[in-house]
Design a protein around this motif. Sequence first.
Motif, mmCIF file in Angstrom:
data_model
loop_
_atom_site.group_PDB
_atom_site.id
_atom_site.type_symbol
_atom_site.label_atom_id
_atom_site.label_comp_id
_atom_site.label_asym_id
_atom_site.label_seq_id
_atom_site.Cartn_x
_atom_site.Cartn_y
_atom_site.Cartn_z
ATOM 1 N N ARG A 128 -23.684 -21.743 11.391
ATOM 2 C CA ARG A 128 -22.233 -22.508 12.412
ATOM 3 C C ARG A 128 -21.937 -21.633 14.170
ATOM 4 O O ARG A 128 -22.056 -22.796 14.277
ATOM 5 N N LEU A 129 -23.212 -20.458 13.764
ATOM 6 C CA LEU A 129 -22.851 -20.269 15.300
ATOM 7 C C LEU A 129 -23.451 -20.914 16.736
ATOM 8 O O LEU A 129 -23.124 -21.387 16.987
ATOM 9 N N ARG A 130 -24.289 -20.944 15.497
ATOM 10 C CA ARG A 130 -26.004 -22.272 16.134
ATOM 11 C C ARG A 130 -25.180 -23.523 16.322
ATOM 12 O O ARG A 130 -25.166 -24.733 17.832
ATOM 13 N N MET A 131 -24.606 -24.609 15.701
ATOM 14 C CA MET A 131 -23.684 -25.235 15.795
ATOM 15 C C MET A 131 -22.435 -25.427 16.671
ATOM 16 O O MET A 131 -22.332 -26.530 16.945
ATOM 17 N N GLY A 132 -22.600 -24.489 17.189
ATOM 18 C CA GLY A 132 -20.873 -24.341 17.974
ATOM 19 C C GLY A 132 -19.834 -24.274 16.735
ATOM 20 O O GLY A 132 -18.515 -24.695 17.595
ATOM 21 N N ASP A 133 -19.790 -23.905 15.904
ATOM 22 C CA ASP A 133 -18.659 -23.618 14.696
ATOM 23 C C ASP A 133 -18.076 -22.611 14.686
ATOM 24 O O ASP A 133 -18.301 -21.688 13.917
ATOM 25 N N LEU A 134 -17.845 -22.597 16.301
ATOM 26 C CA LEU A 134 -16.692 -20.622 16.365
ATOM 27 C C LEU A 134 -16.125 -20.603 14.627
ATOM 28 O O LEU A 134 -15.379 -18.973 14.655
ATOM 29 N N PRO A 135 -15.009 -20.987 14.568
ATOM 30 C CA PRO A 135 -13.820 -20.864 13.968
ATOM 31 C C PRO A 135 -14.530 -20.760 12.762
ATOM 32 O O PRO A 135 -14.264 -18.972 11.688
ATOM 33 N N GLY A 136 -15.541 -21.488 11.933
ATOM 34 C CA GLY A 136 -16.260 -21.180 10.442
ATOM 35 C C GLY A 136 -17.136 -19.731 10.896
ATOM 36 O O GLY A 136 -17.234 -19.695 9.415
ATOM 37 N N LEU A 152 -19.109 -12.694 19.416
ATOM 38 C CA LEU A 152 -19.292 -13.262 21.445
ATOM 39 C C LEU A 152 -18.707 -14.221 20.330
ATOM 40 O O LEU A 152 -17.984 -15.251 21.690
ATOM 41 N N ALA A 153 -18.408 -14.809 19.412
ATOM 42 C CA ALA A 153 -17.627 -16.220 18.889
ATOM 43 C C ALA A 153 -16.484 -15.927 19.480
ATOM 44 O O ALA A 153 -15.474 -16.608 19.640
ATOM 45 N N ALA A 154 -15.655 -14.238 18.967
ATOM 46 C CA ALA A 154 -14.469 -14.429 19.288
ATOM 47 C C ALA A 154 -14.298 -14.631 20.838
ATOM 48 O O ALA A 154 -12.581 -14.814 21.021
ATOM 49 N N CYS A 155 -14.679 -14.146 21.774
ATOM 50 C CA CYS A 155 -14.346 -13.930 22.992
ATOM 51 C C CYS A 155 -14.723 -15.156 23.479
ATOM 52 O O CYS A 155 -13.995 -15.627 23.945
ATOM 53 N N GLU A 156 -15.385 -16.301 23.069
ATOM 54 C CA GLU A 156 -15.504 -17.598 23.214
ATOM 55 C C GLU A 156 -14.101 -18.663 22.739
ATOM 56 O O GLU A 156 -14.052 -19.206 23.593
ATOM 57 N N LEU A 157 -13.763 -18.051 21.555
ATOM 58 C CA LEU A 157 -12.211 -18.117 21.581
ATOM 59 C C LEU A 157 -10.901 -18.246 22.473
ATOM 60 O O LEU A 157 -10.395 -18.292 22.113
ATOM 61 N N GLY A 158 -11.141 -16.666 23.459
ATOM 62 C CA GLY A 158 -10.188 -15.916 23.734
ATOM 63 C C GLY A 158 -9.181 -15.057 22.494
ATOM 64 O O GLY A 158 -8.991 -14.074 23.094
ATOM 65 N N ALA A 159 -9.807 -14.196 21.988
ATOM 66 C CA ALA A 159 -9.660 -14.001 21.005
ATOM 67 C C ALA A 159 -10.745 -12.426 21.140
ATOM 68 O O ALA A 159 -11.422 -12.062 19.987
ATOM 69 N N PRO A 182 -3.493 -20.418 11.426
ATOM 70 C CA PRO A 182 -3.593 -20.648 12.312
ATOM 71 C C PRO A 182 -5.822 -21.072 12.787
ATOM 72 O O PRO A 182 -6.142 -19.465 12.256
ATOM 73 N N VAL A 183 -5.681 -22.058 12.886
ATOM 74 C CA VAL A 183 -7.233 -22.324 13.031
ATOM 75 C C VAL A 183 -7.739 -22.737 14.835
ATOM 76 O O VAL A 183 -7.328 -23.555 15.093
ATOM 77 N N PRO A 184 -8.390 -21.117 15.551
ATOM 78 C CA PRO A 184 -8.424 -21.233 17.118
ATOM 79 C C PRO A 184 -9.560 -22.716 17.656
ATOM 80 O O PRO A 184 -9.931 -23.427 16.640
ATOM 81 N N HIS A 185 -9.253 -23.116 18.840
ATOM 82 C CA HIS A 185 -9.494 -24.829 19.194
ATOM 83 C C HIS A 185 -10.819 -24.240 18.697
ATOM 84 O O HIS A 185 -11.593 -22.962 19.291
ATOM 85 N N ASP A 186 -11.929 -24.882 18.680
ATOM 86 C CA ASP A 186 -13.021 -24.750 18.935
ATOM 87 C C ASP A 186 -13.624 -24.727 20.043
ATOM 88 O O ASP A 186 -15.019 -24.538 20.299
#
Length: 560
Positions: free
Chosen positions: A72-80, A110-117, A323-327
């Motif tokens: 999911r990380l590689r596919m860009g599905d960061l919330p998933g 990394l995924a969380a920081c990309e989303l601003g979390a 809430p689901v953060p923006h992808d």
Amino acid sequence: MFPHGAPSSDPTPASAFDGVPLSELLDRARLAQQQARLADGVALADTIWHRADAEGFINEQAEAGKLRSFFRLRMGDLPGMLDVGERALRLMRPLGASPAMCELLRWMSLAACELGAYEQGLACAHEALKLAAELGDLRLHAIALNGLGACFERMGDPWQAERLMTEAAGLLRTNPTPFERVVTLTNLCTVAIGAYHLQRDGAAPDQAARTLERALALAREARPHSLQLGDRYGIALTASNFGEVLLLMGRLDEAEPLLIEARDECERAGFRLLDWRLRCMLAELQLARGQASIAWQQLEALRAETEHVATADASTASASATPVPHDVPLFQRVRQHQASYRAAKALALLGPSLFHLEQARTLERRRAVSQLMAQSQYFVSRMEAEFAADPASVAARDAAEFKDPLTGLGNRRCLEARLPPLLRTAEQEDRPLTVALIDADGLRNINERHGSEIGDRVLQELADLLRENTRGSDLLLRWSGEEFLVVFPDTIADRGFEVCERIRASVSVHPWQELAPGLDVTLSMGLASAPPYATDLLIARANAAVERAKHLGRNRVALA
């Protein structure tokens, strides 16, 4: 050609895995990971997860959880990715510390920081560091340090990021693997690119060119290691960084084939987020060539795709309890708006140019506030928790983590823990606060002429002079190699100026010749007072004042 961000082949239906042993399915999933077959891999990992759960195979389910997160990380599905990662962690933690859990936590940070979390990202990165320490693995510790540095890079603090990553590189001096080389060099290159943008657009344009040259050297060095490693994502990422640096240097004909190569690889493999970044860079390349119309068309197509993703996320969030953060990563959205602003401005599209400029600035302010809140909340809560558990451990931790070993002053971690609460108090109670940034003039020349040992002695004696001329309530820090930072709570600018003049004068008359014949030390000092009540903005103003002091001849104090 398949749609941007979608894998080039349909995933294998789950029914095709009926009757296949879990061990064989895990082998297939690992192979899909190596070959970057994302759609097949995520279908396999999900199937293994559910079957292992039903059949009670905890270790197999834990590995499947990590694989689900990776795909999911590689596919860009960061919330998933964050969702399945949390589920995997709940399964892995009772099994004890492991390299697999360290790696999963690094991905999640990394995924969380990309989303601003950012608070979640910092928490994951620090947990990874803690586990690496428990395992006693220096290499694992270095990779975890890199992960923490990457969090700070996404949060807009490339200097803190570089410090952590340089420390990590020091742990990997002995025979680093290609993977370790790629991680270290690529992260340092990304940090240098971020620092370049801040220096170019901020108070240090003279340093920007040198920073970009360093980024180019790092990108060039990382490229062959990624090719040797053979990881498709790593190859695309190093080509992307290499091309971006050349683009920023204006070497467009050299940059274009690297960016196209990386974009094509992202399209084939389904690396959606990196694909978006590359398409934005290729539009920026068209802008650099004066092809604003082409760039605008490319950016509008990219905007339509990313807005569709954000809309889909918003509808998902409205139908769920949480809430689901923006992808779409925050950094990506800022970059797209900035590029669209430049393209619209070049085409005299006044309405769109104003819209994109306002959007970029709003997102940048949001990132700055989120960064400060996350750092303050995380570090303060961490200190309080440790103090409640064991007061003695706080003192030990402060000595190891919050102090500069050379001067004994506080370091940047100390600043992150103590300045945000001081700023909040000043704002809430309408009390003054002044910050002084202090630069030791010509320290590099002192090191070259007299040796680094004398340079270190100079820094130590400067630290002593700062202590002698300030209050116990003032916050004294070593900010960088030759810079110090002093925070004066409950102090107006005029009073801060008087203190800095006293410090400057005491340094001017100090018997430096006793350290080395002909040695002379002076200070250039810049002051800034709150408001603003934001660490980065306040220090940026103080830094601008330092530059003005240097421009006026050094050995003086300047007000922002």
